[in-house]
Motif scaffolding. Structure first.
Motif, mmCIF file in Angstrom:
data_model
loop_
_atom_site.group_PDB
_atom_site.id
_atom_site.type_symbol
_atom_site.label_atom_id
_atom_site.label_comp_id
_atom_site.label_asym_id
_atom_site.label_seq_id
_atom_site.Cartn_x
_atom_site.Cartn_y
_atom_site.Cartn_z
ATOM 1 N N GLU A 1 -71.273 112.119 15.448
ATOM 2 C CA GLU A 1 -72.301 111.241 14.903
ATOM 3 C C GLU A 1 -71.694 110.124 14.060
ATOM 4 O OE1 GLU A 1 -76.676 111.729 12.791
ATOM 5 O OE2 GLU A 1 -75.119 113.173 12.396
ATOM 6 N N GLY A 2 -70.452 110.296 13.646
ATOM 7 C CA GLY A 2 -69.825 109.287 12.807
ATOM 8 C C GLY A 2 -70.386 109.325 11.397
ATOM 9 N N GLN A 3 -70.252 108.211 10.699
ATOM 10 C CA GLN A 3 -70.733 108.146 9.331
ATOM 11 C C GLN A 3 -72.260 108.035 9.301
ATOM 12 O OE1 GLN A 3 -68.568 104.893 7.484
ATOM 13 N NE2 GLN A 3 -67.070 106.331 6.673
ATOM 14 N N VAL A 4 -72.864 108.719 8.315
ATOM 15 C CA VAL A 4 -74.316 108.722 8.156
ATOM 16 C C VAL A 4 -74.654 108.158 6.787
ATOM 17 C CG1 VAL A 4 -76.379 110.155 8.010
ATOM 18 C CG2 VAL A 4 -74.583 110.731 9.652
ATOM 19 N N THR A 5 -75.555 107.179 6.753
ATOM 20 C CA THR A 5 -76.149 106.689 5.514
ATOM 21 C C THR A 5 -77.641 106.580 5.792
ATOM 22 O OG1 THR A 5 -74.165 105.348 5.139
ATOM 23 C CG2 THR A 5 -76.045 104.951 3.689
ATOM 24 N N THR B 1 -64.567 116.157 -0.500
ATOM 25 C CA THR B 1 -64.872 116.996 0.659
ATOM 26 C C THR B 1 -65.360 118.353 0.177
ATOM 27 O OG1 THR B 1 -63.180 115.925 2.035
ATOM 28 C CG2 THR B 1 -63.929 118.092 2.728
ATOM 29 N N THR C 1 -67.779 115.306 4.238
ATOM 30 C CA THR C 1 -66.833 114.363 3.640
ATOM 31 C C THR C 1 -67.555 113.098 3.215
ATOM 32 O OG1 THR C 1 -65.096 115.206 5.097
ATOM 33 C CG2 THR C 1 -64.673 113.112 4.001
ATOM 34 N N TRP C 2 -67.273 112.638 2.020
ATOM 35 C CA TRP C 2 -67.781 111.358 1.526
ATOM 36 C C TRP C 2 -66.647 110.671 0.779
ATOM 37 C CZ3 TRP C 2 -68.150 115.978 -0.678
ATOM 38 C CH2 TRP C 2 -68.011 116.109 -2.046
ATOM 39 N N ALA C 3 -66.871 109.491 0.275
ATOM 40 C CA ALA C 3 -65.770 108.670 -0.255
ATOM 41 C C ALA C 3 -64.969 109.377 -1.338
ATOM 42 C CB ALA C 3 -66.318 107.342 -0.790
ATOM 43 N N THR D 1 -73.010 107.708 1.930
ATOM 44 C CA THR D 1 -72.402 107.705 3.256
ATOM 45 C C THR D 1 -71.526 108.943 3.408
ATOM 46 O OG1 THR D 1 -72.404 105.289 3.339
ATOM 47 C CG2 THR D 1 -70.903 106.434 4.825
ATOM 48 N N TYR D 2 -71.787 109.712 4.464
ATOM 49 C CA TYR D 2 -71.045 110.952 4.653
ATOM 50 C C TYR D 2 -70.802 111.208 6.133
ATOM 51 C CZ TYR D 2 -75.466 113.202 6.068
ATOM 52 O OH TYR D 2 -76.628 113.536 6.714
ATOM 53 N N THR D 3 -69.843 112.086 6.399
ATOM 54 C CA THR D 3 -69.628 112.611 7.748
ATOM 55 C C THR D 3 -69.717 114.124 7.676
ATOM 56 O OG1 THR D 3 -67.233 112.706 7.469
ATOM 57 C CG2 THR D 3 -68.152 110.695 8.429
#
Length: 321
Positions: free
Chosen positions: A250-254, A276, A271-273, A292-294
């Motif tokens: 899905e890649g990054q989600v925001t 983890t 994971t986020w900026a 924004t997270y994965t």
């Protein structure tokens, strides 16, 4: 968001604190061994002993019920959505004024969006302690529980009285209703006539989704389980998606919404900026809007997550006959 701040938004399965006196049937034989868990929001517990892990609500409540074999939750109704997925065990859900209008058996990973406005109950029919995870519509979970009359009558015979203030009083422990609080009245026959009695053929196709079907649907993108375009088409004030660990991609989600991640199987790396966290089966994580997270499996093997996201839809009735 720092790792410490995110950690405060994660409720681990092993940290869940049960309440055994949450509801009016806590002393009724056959229901007296169940445990209620309130994970996000106050839920619908009637007991002051209920522990709430995360008090802020994102437009819905998250909870869980744990029960040993042959233990059941008594017939009740809600004004807003009540969604369950089976984390462990084998469960029978039944509904109707006397619990005889229809039933369905759910296995691990299956999900049911129980229609509002009908009496429903559930029991663990497996051989071991089982757990079901719950999503309740609305910040206040629809204003509580409406019990079938026989549940209130049975409870009184075993010392528990529910007041009109929504609180339980244990007469066997010397408690009594305050002078200004009346007992919760039972529904009249005229009021009971307004509760639908749908058959299994009416409920199951529109309100039940099977885990294996969802695993097949969730390929390169999550499958919407509950929502306007979902497998179960509904707009209860939240959406539920299903992520398959075989190919989340899905890649990054925001999202700009409140995303609550509820792990069904496998271990997942969030994971986020700034950090983890690893989520395990039974863990619940409240991701704040705008972050924004994965999310991806952290090891090989079967993995699945239910993701709940708030919407602008009203947390109203879901049963349309």
């Amino acid at each position: 968001m720092t790792p410490q701040e995110m950690r405060a938004r994660i409720v681990r399965y092993g940290e869940l604190q049960p309440c055994k006196t949450a509801f009016i049937d806590a002393h009724t034989p056959g229901s007296d061994q169940k445990e209620n868990f309130t994970i996000i929001g106050g839920g619908v517990s009637e007991s002051a002993d209920q522990h709430v892990h995360i008090t802020d609500t994102p437009g819905f409540n998250i909870g869980a019920a744990g029960q040993p074999p042959k233990c059941r939750n008594s017939l009740h109704s809600h004004r807003t959505a009540e969604v369950f997925f089976v984390l462990s065990g084998r469960w029978r859900f039944f509904w109707g004024r006397w619990g005889t209008a229809g039933e369905v058996v759910l296995e691990e990973g299956d999900i049911i969006n129980i229609p509002t406005g009908i009496f429903r109950g559930f029991e663990n029919i497996g051989t071991d302690y089982g757990m079901i995870m719950a999503i309740l519509g609305g910040d206040d979970a629809g204003g509580g529980v409406i019990w079938a009359p026989q549940v209130i009558e049975d409870a009184q015979a075993h010392g528990l009285v529910l007041g009109q203030n929504g609180k339980l009083y244990d007469t066997k422990a010397g408690q009594a209703l305050p002078d200004d609080v009346r007992p919760m009245p039972t529904l009249t026959e005229a009021e009971l006539a307004a509760f639908p009695e749908p058959t299994a053929a009416q409920v199951i196709p529109r309100h039940v989704a099977r885990y294996r079907d969802l695993m097949g649907l969730a390929g390169r993108a999550p499958a919407q389980v509950i929502g306007a375009q979902g497998v179960l088409k509904d707009k209860p004030g939240f959406e539920v998606d299903f992520l398959n660990g075989a190919a989340p991609a899905e890649g990054q989600v925001t999202s700009g919404r409140n995303d609550v991640l509820m792990v069904m199987r496998g271990h997942w790396r969030l994971t986020w900026a700034e950090g983890t966290q690893t989520l395990a089966p039974g863990d619940t994580c409240a991701v704040p809007p705008g972050l924004t997270y994965t999310l991806a499996p952290s090891m090989s093997g079967e993995a699945a997550v239910f993701r709940v996201r708030d919407t602008d839809d009203a947390a109203g009735p879901t049963w349309q006959g």
